[in-house]
Design a protein around this motif. Structure first.
Motif, PDB file in Angstrom:
ATOM      1  N   VAL A 152       0.837  -1.200   0.000  1.00 46.62           N
ATOM      2  CA  VAL A 152       0.000   0.000   0.000  1.00 46.62           C
ATOM      3  C   VAL A 152       0.871   1.249   0.000  1.00 46.62           C
ATOM      4  N   ALA A 153       1.851   1.284   0.885  1.00 51.48           N
ATOM      5  CA  ALA A 153       2.750   2.444   0.942  1.00 51.48           C
ATOM      6  C   ALA A 153       3.472   2.636  -0.383  1.00 51.48           C
ATOM      7  N   ASP A 154       3.878   1.543  -1.003  1.00 47.73           N
ATOM      8  CA  ASP A 154       4.611   1.615  -2.264  1.00 47.73           C
ATOM      9  C   ASP A 154       3.778   2.267  -3.359  1.00 47.73           C
ATOM     10  N   VAL A 155       2.468   2.002  -3.377  1.00 49.33           N
ATOM     11  CA  VAL A 155       1.582   2.622  -4.370  1.00 49.33           C
ATOM     12  C   VAL A 155       1.653   4.146  -4.265  1.00 49.33           C
ATOM     13  N   PHE A 156       1.567   4.656  -3.045  1.00 53.53           N
ATOM     14  CA  PHE A 156       1.590   6.104  -2.851  1.00 53.53           C
ATOM     15  C   PHE A 156       2.984   6.691  -3.081  1.00 53.53           C
ATOM     16  N   TYR A 157       4.019   5.985  -2.664  1.00 49.56           N
ATOM     17  CA  TYR A 157       5.384   6.476  -2.876  1.00 49.56           C
ATOM     18  C   TYR A 157       5.682   6.605  -4.372  1.00 49.56           C
ATOM     19  N   ARG A 158       5.223   5.637  -5.148  1.00 49.75           N
ATOM     20  CA  ARG A 158       5.476   5.671  -6.590  1.00 49.75           C
ATOM     21  C   ARG A 158       4.699   6.783  -7.285  1.00 49.75           C
ATOM     22  N   SER A 159       3.562   7.165  -6.725  1.00 50.52           N
ATOM     23  CA  SER A 159       2.772   8.242  -7.346  1.00 50.52           C
ATOM     24  C   SER A 159       3.482   9.585  -7.209  1.00 50.52           C
ATOM     25  N   GLY A 160       4.239   9.764  -6.129  1.00 58.48           N
ATOM     26  CA  GLY A 160       5.052  10.963  -5.959  1.00 58.48           C
ATOM     27  C   GLY A 160       4.280  12.259  -5.800  1.00 58.48           C
ATOM     28  N   ARG A 161       3.054  12.201  -5.300  1.00 55.82           N
ATOM     29  CA  ARG A 161       2.268  13.430  -5.136  1.00 55.82           C
ATOM     30  C   ARG A 161       2.765  14.228  -3.933  1.00 55.82           C
ATOM     31  N   PRO A 162       3.128  15.499  -4.120  1.00 54.92           N
ATOM     32  CA  PRO A 162       3.648  16.289  -3.000  1.00 54.92           C
ATOM     33  C   PRO A 162       2.581  16.686  -1.986  1.00 54.92           C
ATOM     34  N   ASP A 163       1.293  16.615  -2.390  1.00 56.21           N
ATOM     35  CA  ASP A 163       0.225  17.029  -1.473  1.00 56.21           C
ATOM     36  C   ASP A 163      -0.314  15.863  -0.635  1.00 56.21           C
ATOM     37  N   GLN A 164       0.287  14.685  -0.777  1.00 53.69           N
ATOM     38  CA  GLN A 164      -0.140  13.533   0.019  1.00 53.69           C
ATOM     39  C   GLN A 164       0.946  13.168   1.034  1.00 53.69           C
ATOM     40  N   THR A 165       0.503  12.859   2.242  1.00 54.34           N
ATOM     41  CA  THR A 165       1.417  12.423   3.297  1.00 54.34           C
ATOM     42  C   THR A 165       1.186  10.942   3.558  1.00 54.34           C
ATOM     43  N   VAL A 166       2.249  10.160   3.495  1.00 54.03           N
ATOM     44  CA  VAL A 166       2.133   8.711   3.695  1.00 54.03           C
ATOM     45  C   VAL A 166       2.989   8.312   4.889  1.00 54.03           C
TER      46      VAL A 166
END
Length: 281
Positions: A153-167
């Motif tokens: 799950v974390a990898d999905v968000f890390y790969r998206s690279g959105r600066p406005d999301q905090t993971v």
């Protein structure tokens, strides 16, 4: 040999051109099935598409191989591949094994769950293949804070690279389902208070509630339930009456349960009375 006419009355003896032999990878069906079985036992599951690419045979050939192995009770056929035979209450399939099971149902459940998330929310996602599907749909949500103990799950968000999301990945010891558990994970989870928790489960039943085969993962999931303002359980219909050794939460602790239309009618009736809201995709 071939003879070619050069001019009237003259023939030229020429050496026939023999095409170069192509290198063909030949694997007997029995050898291929043994290799497939080894991969299932090693990884917990296989995908038809991966086996087609690996062995250089047709989709239909691989499906026949899987059917042969399933008829012998060596694997369990699932949509798009095969996994180990249905586990007991303490046996935990790996993430790869679970990812090929009931994929259309999980995708529909994840799509419906994504509709509950709004920009600016803080959400928690437990480990699981359905929550990983949900993560793919949440990368487009602005100003999102995501707390998870799931490496995929974390990898999905890390790969998206959105600066406005905090993971926030909790840390901890890794389980076969790629969940992070133990004291480090618990300490991290207990310091957060997300608006929603999307919980993936191994099984659910009237007697045991929502369960998992991993004792440490159960403790971590219970901490997530306690921390969140609202519990949303994501469970396809195959999870009904499937029992893990440890209970995460009772059925009535779920504010929302999202499942699919394969759920038996008696189970749907029971869950409608037990959970806050039952959503069937």
């Amino acid at each position: 040999m071939e003879y070619h006419l050069v001019n009237r009355g003259t023939w030229l003896l020429a050496k026939a051109q023999t095409p170069k032999p192509t290198k063909v990878r030949l694997v007997l069906a029995q050898q291929r099935q043994v290799a497939i079985l080894e991969r299932v036992r090693l990884h917990g599951g296989v995908k038809v598409s991966d086996l087609v690419a690996e062995f250089g045979v047709s989709d239909m050939t691989i499906r026949r191989d899987l059917e042969t192995l399933a008829d012998q009770g060596l694997v369990a056929k699932v949509h798009g591949g095969a996994t180990t035979v249905r586990p007991g209450s303490t046996e935990e399939p790996g993430f790869a094994a679970k990812s090929v099971r009931h994929r259309p149902e999980k995708a529909a459940i994840a799509a419906r769950a994504a509709e509950l998330v709004r920009p600016g929310m803080a959400v928690a996602l437990s480990a699981g293949t359905t929550t990983a599907e949900l993560a793919l749909r949440l990368v487009g949500v602005a100003d999102l804070t995501v707390i998870t103990n799931s490496v995929p799950v974390a990898d999905v968000f890390y790969r998206s690279g959105r600066p406005d999301q905090t993971v926030v990945l909790t840390g901890g010891m890794r389980t076969p389902s790629d969940a992070l558990v133990g004291p480090v994970a618990l300490a991290a989870i207990r310091s957060f208070h997300p608006d929603l928790l999307f919980l993936g489960v191994h099984g659910m039943s009237e007697r045991a509630g929502y369960t998992t085969p991993n004792l440490m993962e159960a403790e971590t999931d219970r901490a997530l339930v306690d921390a969140a303002g609202k519990l949303v359980v994501l469970a396809d219909s195959s999870k009904w009456d499937l029992l893990g050794i440890s209970t995460i939460a009772a059925l009535n602790e779920a504010h929302i349960l999202i499942t699919d239309s394969g759920l038996p009618a008696p189970a749907a009736a029971l869950l409608s009375e037990s959970v806050g809201e039952l959503i069937v995709t």
